[in-house]
Design a protein around this motif. Structure first.
Motif, PDB file in Angstrom:
ATOM      1  N   VAL A  22      47.149  44.850  25.450  1.00 52.06           N
ATOM      2  CA  VAL A  22      45.815  44.404  25.814  1.00 52.06           C
ATOM      3  C   VAL A  22      44.705  45.147  26.039  1.00 52.06           C
ATOM      4  CG1 VAL A  22      44.708  43.007  27.909  1.00 52.06           C
ATOM      5  CG2 VAL A  22      46.924  42.473  27.125  1.00 52.06           C
ATOM      6  N   CYS A 290      44.634  36.039  30.058  1.00 56.25           N
ATOM      7  CA  CYS A 290      43.245  36.129  30.145  1.00 56.25           C
ATOM      8  C   CYS A 290      42.183  35.376  29.747  1.00 56.25           C
ATOM      9  CB  CYS A 290      42.883  37.884  29.551  1.00 56.25           C
ATOM     10  SG  CYS A 290      43.959  39.024  29.608  1.00 56.25           S
ATOM     11  N   PHE A 292      42.148  32.233  29.907  1.00 59.78           N
ATOM     12  CA  PHE A 292      41.912  31.315  30.832  1.00 59.78           C
ATOM     13  C   PHE A 292      40.437  31.247  31.477  1.00 59.78           C
ATOM     14  CE2 PHE A 292      42.265  29.489  35.064  1.00 59.78           C
ATOM     15  CZ  PHE A 292      42.854  28.220  34.970  1.00 59.78           C
ATOM     16  N   VAL A 318      39.217  41.702  44.062  1.00 59.34           N
ATOM     17  CA  VAL A 318      38.909  43.435  43.826  1.00 59.34           C
ATOM     18  C   VAL A 318      38.627  43.933  45.123  1.00 59.34           C
ATOM     19  CG1 VAL A 318      36.856  44.723  43.129  1.00 59.34           C
ATOM     20  CG2 VAL A 318      37.394  42.459  41.688  1.00 59.34           C
ATOM     21  N   HIS A 347      32.933  35.704  42.024  1.00 60.70           N
ATOM     22  CA  HIS A 347      31.700  36.143  41.022  1.00 60.70           C
ATOM     23  C   HIS A 347      31.955  35.708  39.862  1.00 60.70           C
ATOM     24  CE1 HIS A 347      31.893  39.008  44.382  1.00 60.70           C
ATOM     25  NE2 HIS A 347      30.772  39.257  44.303  1.00 60.70           N
ATOM     26  N   VAL A 349      32.610  35.194  35.812  1.00 59.73           N
ATOM     27  CA  VAL A 349      33.293  36.004  35.183  1.00 59.73           C
ATOM     28  C   VAL A 349      32.672  36.448  34.067  1.00 59.73           C
ATOM     29  CG1 VAL A 349      35.137  35.629  33.241  1.00 59.73           C
ATOM     30  CG2 VAL A 349      35.300  34.004  35.124  1.00 59.73           C
ATOM     31  N   THR A 351      31.369  38.788  30.559  1.00 56.27           N
ATOM     32  CA  THR A 351      31.398  38.754  29.225  1.00 56.27           C
ATOM     33  C   THR A 351      32.583  40.087  29.217  1.00 56.27           C
ATOM     34  OG1 THR A 351      30.659  39.075  27.024  1.00 56.27           O
ATOM     35  CG2 THR A 351      29.495  39.792  28.959  1.00 56.27           C
ATOM     36  N   VAL A 355      32.736  45.839  26.364  1.00 52.06           N
ATOM     37  CA  VAL A 355      33.225  46.229  27.624  1.00 52.06           C
ATOM     38  C   VAL A 355      33.464  47.803  27.573  1.00 52.06           C
ATOM     39  CG1 VAL A 355      35.745  45.812  27.523  1.00 52.06           C
ATOM     40  CG2 VAL A 355      34.547  45.531  29.605  1.00 52.06           C
ATOM     41  N   TYR A 367      33.494  48.825  36.510  1.00 48.94           N
ATOM     42  CA  TYR A 367      33.757  47.499  36.240  1.00 48.94           C
ATOM     43  C   TYR A 367      33.774  46.759  37.492  1.00 48.94           C
ATOM     44  CZ  TYR A 367      34.910  49.526  31.538  1.00 48.94           C
ATOM     45  OH  TYR A 367      34.812  50.168  30.429  1.00 48.94           O
ATOM     46  N   THR A 368      33.717  45.399  37.165  1.00 48.94           N
ATOM     47  CA  THR A 368      33.530  44.337  38.125  1.00 48.94           C
ATOM     48  C   THR A 368      32.208  44.409  39.262  1.00 48.94           C
ATOM     49  OG1 THR A 368      35.072  45.380  39.935  1.00 48.94           O
ATOM     50  CG2 THR A 368      36.078  44.125  38.363  1.00 48.94           C
ATOM     51  N   HIS A 369      31.952  43.539  40.010  1.00 50.33           N
ATOM     52  CA  HIS A 369      30.761  43.377  40.793  1.00 50.33           C
ATOM     53  C   HIS A 369      30.461  44.557  41.605  1.00 50.33           C
ATOM     54  CE1 HIS A 369      33.229  41.921  44.040  1.00 50.33           C
ATOM     55  NE2 HIS A 369      32.314  42.325  44.872  1.00 50.33           N
ATOM     56  N   VAL A 380      43.478  46.768  33.942  1.00 45.24           N
ATOM     57  CA  VAL A 380      44.520  46.037  33.319  1.00 45.24           C
ATOM     58  C   VAL A 380      45.738  46.293  34.134  1.00 45.24           C
ATOM     59  CG1 VAL A 380      46.097  45.972  31.304  1.00 45.24           C
ATOM     60  CG2 VAL A 380      43.403  46.094  31.073  1.00 45.24           C
TER      61      VAL A 380
HETATM   62  C1  HEC Z   1      41.178  33.507  37.099  1.00 43.91           C
HETATM   63  C2  HEC Z   1      40.255  33.957  36.057  1.00 43.91           C
HETATM   64  C3  HEC Z   1      40.352  35.326  35.334  1.00 43.91           C
HETATM   65  C4  HEC Z   1      41.483  35.805  34.688  1.00 43.91           C
HETATM   66  C5  HEC Z   1      42.654  35.163  34.418  1.00 43.91           C
HETATM   67  C6  HEC Z   1      41.259  37.185  34.293  1.00 43.91           C
HETATM   68  N1  HEC Z   1      39.852  37.486  34.408  1.00 43.91           N
HETATM   69 FE1  HEC Z   1      39.189  39.286  34.177  1.00 43.91          FE
HETATM   70  N2  HEC Z   1      37.562  39.025  35.292  1.00 43.91           N
HETATM   71  C7  HEC Z   1      37.466  37.594  36.142  1.00 43.91           C
HETATM   72  C8  HEC Z   1      36.299  37.812  37.152  1.00 43.91           C
HETATM   73  C9  HEC Z   1      35.906  36.626  38.091  1.00 43.91           C
HETATM   74  C10 HEC Z   1      35.819  39.149  37.074  1.00 43.91           C
HETATM   75  C11 HEC Z   1      34.819  39.793  37.775  1.00 43.91           C
HETATM   76  C12 HEC Z   1      35.318  40.105  39.172  1.00 43.91           C
HETATM   77  C13 HEC Z   1      34.414  40.637  40.130  1.00 43.91           C
HETATM   78  O1  HEC Z   1      33.370  41.246  39.820  1.00 43.91           O
HETATM   79  O2  HEC Z   1      34.747  40.403  41.324  1.00 43.91           O
HETATM   80  C14 HEC Z   1      36.666  39.818  35.853  1.00 43.91           C
HETATM   81  C15 HEC Z   1      36.323  41.038  35.381  1.00 43.91           C
HETATM   82  C16 HEC Z   1      37.089  41.522  34.192  1.00 43.91           C
HETATM   83  C17 HEC Z   1      36.556  42.926  33.726  1.00 43.91           C
HETATM   84  C18 HEC Z   1      35.264  43.753  34.333  1.00 43.91           C
HETATM   85  C19 HEC Z   1      34.373  43.434  33.403  1.00 43.91           C
HETATM   86  C20 HEC Z   1      33.141  44.127  33.653  1.00 43.91           C
HETATM   87  O3  HEC Z   1      31.927  44.169  33.040  1.00 43.91           O
HETATM   88  O4  HEC Z   1      32.946  44.697  34.847  1.00 43.91           O
HETATM   89  C21 HEC Z   1      37.753  43.124  32.839  1.00 43.91           C
HETATM   90  C22 HEC Z   1      37.633  44.146  31.694  1.00 43.91           C
HETATM   91  C23 HEC Z   1      38.520  42.153  32.553  1.00 43.91           C
HETATM   92  N3  HEC Z   1      38.243  40.925  33.702  1.00 43.91           N
HETATM   93  C24 HEC Z   1      39.828  41.843  31.880  1.00 43.91           C
HETATM   94  C25 HEC Z   1      40.760  40.927  32.082  1.00 43.91           C
HETATM   95  C26 HEC Z   1      41.921  40.905  31.374  1.00 43.91           C
HETATM   96  C27 HEC Z   1      42.234  41.733  30.460  1.00 43.91           C
HETATM   97  C28 HEC Z   1      42.668  39.743  31.817  1.00 43.91           C
HETATM   98  C29 HEC Z   1      44.180  39.461  31.275  1.00 43.91           C
HETATM   99  C30 HEC Z   1      45.010  40.314  31.629  1.00 43.91           C
HETATM  100  C31 HEC Z   1      41.762  39.080  32.829  1.00 43.91           C
HETATM  101  N4  HEC Z   1      40.507  39.886  32.735  1.00 43.91           N
HETATM  102  C32 HEC Z   1      42.061  37.767  33.396  1.00 43.91           C
HETATM  103  C33 HEC Z   1      38.278  36.545  36.054  1.00 43.91           C
HETATM  104  C34 HEC Z   1      39.524  36.412  35.109  1.00 43.91           C
END
Ligand code: HEC
Ligand code: HEC
Length: 397
Positions: A22, A290, A292, A318, A347, A349, A351, A355, A367-369, A380
């Motif tokens: 992934v 992911c 989803f 987070v 927060h 989701v 794009t 990335v 990464y993340t907020h 990951v």
């Molecule tokens: C339930 C919904 C959900 C699923 C399922 C999910 N994500 Fe996320 N993802 C989020 C959210 C919401 C954030 C931002 C969280 C935050 O900032 O607190 C995030 C953040 C991220 C980021 C950071 C991006 C950035 O620019 O900061 C990455 C990379 C990422 N996800 C990859 C994945 C991968 C790979 C998977 C599968 C293994 C996955 N996500 C599954 C909801 C999800």
């Protein structure tokens, strides 16, 4: 070792291999854009005005532009590796004040499709269908740039006194991205910290491009009168939105986009991808789930304009980031916009386009907020091992 623990070990090993696929889908430039800026000749006057406003240092000490926190070579997020590594939030133009959030990318929020209609992020709606009615849309980590604020909340008629052709040409640029620009980094003390709208207007009027492009784009001279400054400032926001929605800012030219175009049947596995990248895709849309949250079209990853977000809000748990200056309390996220305690810590989701885009392999991205994660491996691994709070996300093994 007993048979059972042996099985667990095997499963774990398999899981780790899977997740590294992934990761490799994302790192293997699957989400990476690499083409330099197009010629400005391709832009309309309004888009060009927006682009100039984006890159001009319109700030208290004339040292900071939108592009300080949203740089092209990091894919639209912060351009300073040391900041990403430690404090995450960027210090404002006054050199003192710091917010508590990592800049998300300003790309792939909204964009114009082939026939020039806006697509992507929608108006904020507290009960979107899809999940048991839940909030979606709006710009910012918490959606507070809802998309109708300029006209309804601030009651500004952007097109007042203009030839009606401008309204029909530019109305599509009003929305969450225009509301974000109007919010506004130019005058926010945590960001560009210019005193007020009037000072922003006079700085722009002091430039040749500002006077010319404003006149070409809006059909009237740029005069910064207190009577008109609200409309002018909103028109700057519309121009910023127009450029941010243009193909100059949303290239759809990543390795994945090119592989999709080149592929003989346009379906996975892609001929141009390595086995590991193709396996990463299968996990992303399969076992790892992911898709989803990180999917905008229901198309198994072959949509031309896939943005890798459904624009909904979740709390993925987070950890708190104590390294942000003044150690702020955890960001309440969507709760700030809805005042509904069910939304605490949720927060938007983000794009996943761009990335992994970075100017060099040594450049650290956050990464993340709250920027807690410093690499794709870390995030990951987190998804692989953490118990994720939102009930809709159940980890598969
Ligand atoms: C339930 C919904 C959900 C699923 C399922 C999910 N994500 Fe996320 N993802 C989020 C959210 C919401 C954030 C931002 C969280 C935050 O900032 O607190 C995030 C953040 C991220 C980021 C950071 C991006 C950035 O620019 O900061 C990455 C990379 C990422 N996800 C990859 C994945 C991968 C790979 C998977 C599968 C293994 C996955 N996500 C599954 C909801 C999800
Ligand atoms: C000092 C750093 C900084 C500067 C300067 C800055 N931004 Fe941002 N930007 C951020 C942060 C941090 C956020 C997230 C804030 C939040 O969610 O509350 C953000 C959010 C955004 C978003 C929302 C993206 C989304 O998907 O929700 C857009 C669009 C954006 N900025 C465009 C701009 C524009 C246009 C300018 C200049 C007028 C600008 N930014 C100047 C830091 C900055």
């Amino acid at each position: 070792m007993s048979k059972i623990s042996n099985d667990i070990m095997l499963k774990k090993k398999k899981k780790i291999q899977h997740y590294s696929a992934v990761f490799s889908l994302m790192v293997g430039v699957g989400f990476l854009s690499n083409v330099a800026n197009a010629s400005d000749n391709d832009l309309t006057y309004l888009e060009e005005m927006g682009k100039r406003l984006f890159f001009e240092k319109i700030s208290l000490s004339r040292n900071m532009s939108c592009s300080t926190c949203h740089t092209a070579d990091t894919g639209g997020t912060n351009g300073d590796s040391d900041t990403n590594l430690v404090q995450v939030a960027v210090t404002g133009s006054d050199g003192v004040m710091v917010g508590n959030l990592k800049p998300p990318t300003n790309k792939y929020a909204q964009f114009l499709n082939e026939v020039g209609d806006p697509e992507g992020l929608k108006l904020f709606d507290v009960a979107c269908s899809g999940f048991a009615p839940a909030p979606c849309g709006g710009a910012f980590w918490n959606g507070r740039a809802e998309g109708d604020l300029i006209e309804t909340v601030h009651n500004i008629d952007v097109f007042a006194g203009l030839n009606s052709k401008y309204e029909s040409m530019y109305k599509k640029y009003l929305g969450p991205v225009a509301d974000q620009a109007h919010a506004s980094p130019f005058i926010n003390p945590l960001e560009q910290a210019k005193d007020d709208k009037f000072k922003v207007c006079t700085q722009v009027r002091g430039t040749t491009w500002g006077r010319q492009l404003y006149q070409y784009a809006w059909g009237e001279h740029l005069y910064c009168s207190y009577r008109q400054v609200d409309e002018i400032f909103a028109r700057f926001a519309v121009a910023l939105s127009a450029w941010q929605m243009s193909s100059d800012n949303n290239r759809f030219d990543s390795k994945r986009d090119i592989a999709l175009k080149n592929d003989y049947d346009g379906l996975f596995p892609f001929d141009d991808f390595t086995d590991q990248e193709n396996e990463g895709h299968d996990l992303f849309y399969g076992q790892a789930r992911c898709f989803f949250c990180h999917q905008s079209g229901n198309n198994n990853g072959v949509g031309k304009f896939e943005r890798y977000t459904n624009d909904f809000y979740f709390n993925i748990g987070v950890p708190r980031n104590h390294k942000i200056p003044n150690d702020p309390a955890p960001d309440v996220g969507l709760f700030d916009t809805t005042s509904n305690s069910d939304h605490l810590g949720e927060h938007k989701v983000p794009t996943l386009r761009n990335v992994d885009k970075r100017p060099s392999p040594y450049f650290v991205k956050a990464y993340t907020h709250n920027g807690w994660f410093k690499s794709l491996e870390q995030i990951v691994h987190f998804y692989n091992t953490a118990t994720v709070k939102d009930t809709c996300y159940t980890q598969s093994t």
